[in-house]
Structures are given as structure tokens and as C-alpha cells.
Design an enzyme around this catalytic site. Structure first.
Site: not given
Length: 408
Positions: A97, A99, A134, A264, A283
């Protein structure tokens, strides 16, 4: 300040034991527990334990944004908590996935709204307008795939597997060992017809088996990961994509920072994760969930990066072990209470304005704020509103508090 009960998320890749044991509940749990959310995301907010019973943290922030968030945070981010904290327990690999950036998130959210894709639809990519940088801080040994590594290194891995079916792809990447070459190869694999994948992937797995049996060590972790992914997700193009990514193992306390566009997958382990307050995920495989290849390709950053560039640097400042990231939505440290700091109250550093989420990851800590005193044992958490700090801490045995605040 109130105790904070996290919202448990049950996904198939989660663990029946890790989160249950971390929070002191009976183990094994009835279902795989993958994530424990401590935040105010509308999708699953945490719960404050108040004298009048449990109350949603989301509702508390909405009803008193000035007291809960503070004027400075409201001025920067509006009436929302800009970060979210999770305990993540991966018993099996997560999906491959990435972001989106802030701009991509807004554009994608508006586009899917115009197409009348419901927010709860399984094919919805953008469930909010936020980006999702993140940080993953390992609580146990933690294995991950992250970031496209330098092309030459991936060529070495493919050659080491000694699979003739890979020769054309080795030639492609050797001839263009840069971001464009990585994009071309990844796109070729992720869009390949299933009959082609059903030939190539078993050949690669046979090569991985032969490599492991040979006793060679240079790419042993990569080969074992290929075999694990191939067993979990037979025929999935994400197995091939894993050959292009850094294979990383974190020791407890080490961390990875995943910026926008970073491809990642978390493979195995338990960690504390802090991110911008978003649930946007694109994804690319290794999942039964919705995969949108064109949208993933639109957001991916194919710039190669060494593993070291993904590891978050740290520095020690008094009792704080600080994780340095460029994120503005959050700041992260571990408050370490040991040695001469045991047995008496000490002030927690208060350089950050706004609210705090505290999670005890080791030992037991008494936390004193303006309004209340709570004891946090391993696996328990507290919410400290902006108007309730600063805080003081006391521990009698070596203890650690994971602290999330708003970034500077």
C-alpha cells in the site's frame, strides 16, 4: 485528563494474542486483533472513561474544541485532532500500500464524491481529505517492506535467484537503473495478465527455495519473505513487487517514517504507529480488498531510497527519546523513566502545545495533570486535554510512556 479506551479493529492479518496480552485481557482473543485505535477519527473513535461513563473522544473534541485542542492547534488544524495513534499487531503480512499526498487526497476525495461513491463502499479509495504520513515504532522485532531500493540492488537479488524467466526484467532494470526504470518494471508486473503471473511467480518462488536451501545469506531474508508472501497470496503480483522494495527489520525502539507515495507492507511484529488523522489507503496487492492499480500508480513515488533514509532518526533529550520526522500533524517521543528518575515526581517536558495521548508500553506510571491523577500500566492509555497540562510523572520501576502530541 481521562483514561482512554482504544477501539479494536479485527482484520484477518491480526494477532489473537499480541494486543490482548498488551492490554492485559484474556489471551487468545476470539478473533484476530489487528489494530487498537487511540484517536478521534470518525471511523472508530476511542472512548474516554469519565465519571459519568464512557464518552467518545470525537464527541468531546467537537463539544469543547478550545479546551480539548487549545487555541493554537485550532488555529492550525481547525476543530479536529490532527493525529491518530495505533497499536498494530501483524501476525500476517499487510497489503502492499501507499498513502496520498495532501493535494492528492483532496482531489481524490472530491472526485469520488462527484461519482457518488459512498464513503463506506469497499471500492472507495479516499474516505477523508487528509494525507497520511506515518511513523511506526517497533515494540517487538518488526519486519517490513518499504520504499523502492536502488535498482542495482534489486538486479543483484533477481540474479541471485537464478530464474531465467526474470532475464528480460533484469535487462529492463539494468538498462534503466533509476526511478523511470523502477516505474516501468513495477507497472509491467502489476498490470500483467494473470496467465503470465501464474508462470512467473512459481518460477520466482522455486528460485527462492533453491536460494534458501543453498545456505546463501546475502538475500536470505528477501527470499524467505518472497516465500511467505507467495504462500499467503498465490498468483499475486505483489509477490514480484516485493523484489523491488527494501526488506527491513526493526529492533524494539527503532522506527520507520513513511511519507506520501511510499510503497510499503508491514510483514510481522507489534508496534506503535502515529499518523495524520486519515484512513486513506491505496492498495497494490497482497490483499483480498479493493485494488485500484491506476490510482496507486498515480500516487507512487518511485525515487529509489536506501533503507537508512526510511529509518526515523532519534535523539535523547532528558527523559525523552524523540523521533524526528517532518510531519506537522504529530510529534512523537518515548518518556523513559529509569535510574535516578525513579521513586519521585518529575516534570514531563512541555514544549508542545495542545493535547496529548499517552500509552504505557512498559512498567507502570502515575500521571498527574491539573484535573486528575491516573495510573497507567502496560497497555493502558490516557488523554490529556490542552487545558489540562503540563503533566508530572512518577514510577517506581523502569517504565516507558509513548507520547503523541501535535507537531511544532
Amino acid at each position: 485528563m481521562e483514561l482512554l479506551r482504544g477501539a479494536t479493529r479485527t482484520y484477518a492479518w491480526g494477532s489473537r494474542t499480541a494486543i490482548a496480552e498488551f492490554t492485559g485481557r484474556p489471551s487468545p482473543a476470539p478473533h484476530p486483533e489487528a489494530e487498537l485505535w487511540f484517536g478521534a477519527h470518525p471511523g472508530d473513535p476511542a472512548w474516554l472513561e469519565t465519571p459519568d461513563g464512557e464518552a467518545s473522544l470525537l464527541d468531546a473534541v467537537r463539544s469543547d474544541p478550545d479546551g480539548q485542542l487549545g487555541p493554537a492547534v485550532r488555529g492550525r488544524f481547525g476543530d479536529v485532532l490532527p493525529f491518530m495513534v495505533k497499536v498494530l499487531a501483524a501476525e500476517e503480512p499487510l497489503s502492499l500500500q501507499a498513502h496520498p499526498s495532501a493535494e492528492q487526497a483532496v482531489e481524490g476525495y472530491v472526485r469520488e464524491d462527484r461519482l457518488d461513491v459512498p464513503l463506506n463502499s469497499p471500492i472507495r479509495n479516499y474516505r477523508d481529505r487528509n494525507h497520511k504520513p506515518e511513523l511506526m515504532v517497533a515494540l517487538s522485532e518488526f519486519d517490513a517492506l518499504g520504499g523502492f531500493r536502488p535498482a542495482a540492488r534489486s538486479v543483484e537479488l533477481m540474479r541471485a535467484l537464478a530464474v531465467s524467466d526474470l532475464d528480460p526484467f533484469i535487462a529492463l532494470l539494468s538498462g534503466q537503473p533509476d526511478a523511470d526504470g523502477l516505474r516501468a518494471l513495477f507497472t509491467t508486473w502489476i498490470t500483467a495478465p494473470q496467465p503470465d503471473l501464474d508462470v512467473l511467480i512459481p518460477a520466482v518462488l522455486d528460485g527462492a527455495v533453491a536460494y534458501v536451501r543453498s545456505g546463501a545469506t546475502e538475500f536470505a531474508d528477501e527470499a524467505k519473505t518472497l516465500l511467505e508472501l507467495g504462500e499467503r497470496y498465490p498468483g499475486d503480483a505483489g509477490v514480484l513487487a516485493a523484489m523491488l522494495l527494501n526488506r527491513i527489520t526493526l529492533a524494539p525502539g527503532e522506527a520507520l517514517f513513511m511519507p506520501a507515495g511510499n510503497l510499503h507492507s508491514y510483514i510481522h511484529g507489534v508496534g506503535m504507529e502515529i499518523m495524520a488523522n486519515s484512513d486513506n489507503v491505496l492498495r497494490g496487492g497482497l490483499t483480498p480488498k479493493h485494488v485500484d492499480v491506476p490510482e496507486l500508480l498515480r500516487v507512487l513515488d518511485f525515487t529509489p531510497a536506501e533503507e537508512a533514509a526510511l529509518r526515523a532518526p532519534t535523539h535523547r533529550d532528558g527523559i525523552e527519546l524523540v523521533y524526528d520526522t517532518p510531519a506537522v500533524e504529530f510529534a512523537t517521543c518515548v518518556l523513559m523513566l529509569d535510574g535516578e528518575n525513579l521513586g519521585h515526581e518529575i516534570d514531563a517536558p512541555s514544549r508542545h502545545e495542545g493535547p496529548q495521548i499517552l500509552v504505557c508500553t512498559e512498567g507502570s506510571v502515575v500521571v498527574r495533570a491539573k484535573s486528575d491523577v491516573v495510573t497507567l500500566d502496560r497497555g493502558s492509555a490516557a488523554w490529556v486535554a490542552a487545558d489540562d497540562g503540563p503533566i508530572r510523572l512518577e514510577a517506581t520501576t523502569p517504565s516507558k510512556l509513548f507520547r503523541a502530541t501535535v507537531g511544532l
